[in-house]
Design a protein around this motif. Structure first.
Motif, PDB file in Angstrom:
ATOM      1  N   ASN A   1      30.167  53.983 -18.671  1.00  0.00           N
ATOM      2  CA  ASN A   1      30.080  55.384 -19.090  1.00  0.00           C
ATOM      3  C   ASN A   1      28.711  55.972 -18.781  1.00  0.00           C
ATOM      4  N   LEU A   2      27.676  55.227 -19.085  1.00  0.00           N
ATOM      5  CA  LEU A   2      26.316  55.704 -18.851  1.00  0.00           C
ATOM      6  C   LEU A   2      26.052  55.933 -17.370  1.00  0.00           C
TER       7      LEU A   2
ATOM      8  N   ASP B   1      28.228  58.718 -15.422  1.00  0.00           N
ATOM      9  CA  ASP B   1      27.868  60.115 -15.631  1.00  0.00           C
ATOM     10  C   ASP B   1      26.643  60.533 -14.829  1.00  0.00           C
ATOM     11  N   ASP B   2      26.008  59.577 -14.166  1.00  0.00           N
ATOM     12  CA  ASP B   2      24.779  59.850 -13.419  1.00  0.00           C
ATOM     13  C   ASP B   2      25.060  59.767 -11.917  1.00  0.00           C
TER      14      ASP B   2
ATOM     15  N   LEU C   1      30.113  50.497 -22.016  1.00  0.00           N
ATOM     16  CA  LEU C   1      29.028  51.443 -22.281  1.00  0.00           C
ATOM     17  C   LEU C   1      28.204  51.692 -21.014  1.00  0.00           C
ATOM     18  N   LEU C   2      27.944  50.628 -20.250  1.00  0.00           N
ATOM     19  CA  LEU C   2      27.213  50.784 -18.988  1.00  0.00           C
ATOM     20  C   LEU C   2      28.011  51.618 -17.989  1.00  0.00           C
TER      21      LEU C   2
END
Length: 83
Positions: A36-37, A40-41, A33-34
């Motif tokens: 992916n988060l 994307d930044d 999850l980290l």
């Protein structure tokens, strides 16, 4: 669901952030999850973090992705590297 507040340092961009992670979910899922988060930044390294792993900031040891934070003995204010 209980959570634990941890500090994650991303050396690729020399940035540290505090993140709540679920206490009963395996670290492998949380790491995904980290990825992916942060992936994307563009401010956090974009593609550079897509293959990152979560490591103990003090020892550099890679955390077992099969353990939950509870099983790994993590507490609030634990510090990690996202390498």
């Amino acid at each position: 669901m209980s959570r634990v507040l941890v500090s994650v340092f991303v050396p690729v961009v020399n940035r540290e952030m505090d993140v709540f992670i679920p206490y009963e979910v395996p670290l492998g899922r949380t790491t995904g999850l980290l990825r992916n988060l942060l992936g994307d930044d563009p401010l956090t390294g974009g593609e550079a973090v897509r293959s990152a792993v979560l490591c103990d900031r003090g020892t550099g040891a890679i955390l077992n992705p099969e353990l939950s934070p509870q099983e790994a003995g993590l507490t609030n204010a634990s510090q990690f590297l996202f390498l």
